[in-house]
Design a protein around this motif. Structure first.
Motif, PDB file in Angstrom:
ATOM      1  N   ARG A   1      44.562  41.085  31.922  1.00 10.63           N
ATOM      2  CA  ARG A   1      43.779  42.286  32.244  1.00 10.63           C
ATOM      3  C   ARG A   1      44.012  42.725  33.689  1.00 10.63           C
ATOM      4  O   ARG A   1      44.099  43.921  33.980  1.00 10.63           O
ATOM      5  CB  ARG A   1      42.300  42.033  31.967  1.00 10.63           C
ATOM      6  CG  ARG A   1      41.438  43.268  32.025  1.00 10.63           C
ATOM      7  CD  ARG A   1      40.095  43.044  31.374  1.00 10.63           C
ATOM      8  NE  ARG A   1      39.404  41.896  31.897  1.00 10.63           N
ATOM      9  CZ  ARG A   1      39.103  40.797  31.198  1.00 10.63           C
ATOM     10  NH1 ARG A   1      39.433  40.725  29.915  1.00 10.63           N
ATOM     11  NH2 ARG A   1      38.459  39.792  31.757  1.00 10.63           N
ATOM     12  N   LEU A   2      44.141  41.767  34.590  1.00 15.41           N
ATOM     13  CA  LEU A   2      44.424  42.104  35.989  1.00 15.41           C
ATOM     14  C   LEU A   2      45.796  42.770  36.106  1.00 15.41           C
ATOM     15  O   LEU A   2      45.957  43.765  36.838  1.00 15.41           O
ATOM     16  CB  LEU A   2      44.363  40.845  36.849  1.00 15.41           C
ATOM     17  CG  LEU A   2      44.683  41.029  38.338  1.00 15.41           C
ATOM     18  CD1 LEU A   2      43.764  42.062  38.984  1.00 15.41           C
ATOM     19  CD2 LEU A   2      44.593  39.696  39.064  1.00 15.41           C
TER      20      LEU A   2
ATOM     21  N   GLU B   1      39.953  42.563  38.437  1.00 19.69           N
ATOM     22  CA  GLU B   1      40.608  43.682  37.766  1.00 19.69           C
ATOM     23  C   GLU B   1      39.865  45.000  37.976  1.00 19.69           C
ATOM     24  O   GLU B   1      40.484  46.048  38.200  1.00 19.69           O
ATOM     25  CB  GLU B   1      40.809  43.397  36.282  1.00 19.69           C
ATOM     26  CG  GLU B   1      39.581  42.894  35.543  1.00 19.69           C
ATOM     27  CD  GLU B   1      39.446  41.379  35.509  1.00 19.69           C
ATOM     28  OE1 GLU B   1      39.660  40.746  36.559  1.00 19.69           O
ATOM     29  OE2 GLU B   1      39.124  40.845  34.431  1.00 19.69           O
TER      30      GLU B   1
END
Length: 272
Positions: free
Chosen positions: A174-175, A206
């Protein structure tokens, strides 16, 4: 009747010329009002498990939004959504322009049938001048996600509207996705709205990656926690509207509805 000296009359007249009028206190002529909604529609299935796109359409309609970002939208995907092109159906129902961004794109079950697709959609009452979808970084076992970007013509002013759905079960992935979103969008002077299901709390790396570039609308004008998941008992805020400095938020709300497993987020802005 007392006659005022000419010098006093001239002074009063001069003062009236410099005092602000009621019209001057209102919105500037170069500002445009805009209402936006982001909504993970769970392929049209509500908390009750019933598939009902009309409920989704009613939520959007009642919000008064003229620009819509949708996530988890099926296009001839499977029996779960009756093989419907959901973005097209909602656009017809709401009388809006639309673009669809398939992040999963599979062959049909039977030759000659439409491809099976799953992704995000942008609906707009304003003309859509340009549209493209960028696939985001994916872990080997992850589900493909994307960043859909539309250029809208809002009463003569261009607005860049980006819609995404980040992965739900891998923080590192996700980051990387958030960093790719910044790479694609950052550096432009266009007024920008970034909306979507970001699947993370505002304190995570994130989300901070994104809010270092764009402003989080909810803390500015929302009231309460702004939680959006699960719809029947929301305990987390993972659905966001982020905006650039050219947009000034005036209100934000999370309408209560059980038409999906997420609650939508609605916000109004002044576009300078």
């Amino acid at each position: 009747m007392r006659i005022l000296p000419k010098s006093l009359i001239a002074a009063v007249a001069g003062l009236l010329l410099v005092l602000p009028t009621a019209a001057a206190a209102g919105p500037r002529n170069d500002e445009r009002a805009l209402t936006v909604i982001t909504y993970n529609i769970h392929h049209g299935a509500g908390v009750d498990g019933v598939l009902d796109l009309e409920r989704i359409a009613t939520v959007i309609e009642k919000s008064g939004a003229s620009v819509v970002g949708l996530q988890e939208v099926d296009n001839h995907w499977s029996e779960r959504s009756n093989w419907v092109d959901q973005a097209a159906w909602l656009a017809r129902r709401l009388k809006m322009h639309y673009r669809y961004a398939p992040n999963l794109d599979l062959p049909p079950v039977n030759a000659g049938e439409p491809r099976r697709q799953y992704g995000t959609a942008v609906l707009s009452r304003f003309p859509i001048k340009d549209f493209h979808n960028t696939l985001l970084p994916k872990a080997p076992a992850g589900e493909q996600r994307g960043l859909a970007v539309a250029t809208l013509k809002v009463r003569g002013q261009e607005l860049r509207f980006a819609n995404t759905h980040l992965t739900h079960n891998n923080n590192a992935e996700r980051l990387e996705q958030a960093q790719k979103v910044v790479e694609v969008l950052d550096g432009s002077k266009q007024p920008t709205l970034l909306v979507g299901d970001l699947n993370a709390a505002a304190t995570t790396p994130e989300i901070k990656t994104l809010t270092a570039v764009w402003r989080d609308t909810w803390p500015q004008v929302g009231s309460g926690p702004g939680n959006t998941i699960e719809a029947s008992n929301p305990t987390a805020r993972i659905d966001y509207l982020l905006h650039s400095a050219a947009l000034r938020p005036t209100s934000a709300s999370v309408p209560v509805t059980l038409a999906s497993d997420h609650l939508p987020v609605v916000a109004s802005y002044t576009l300078r």
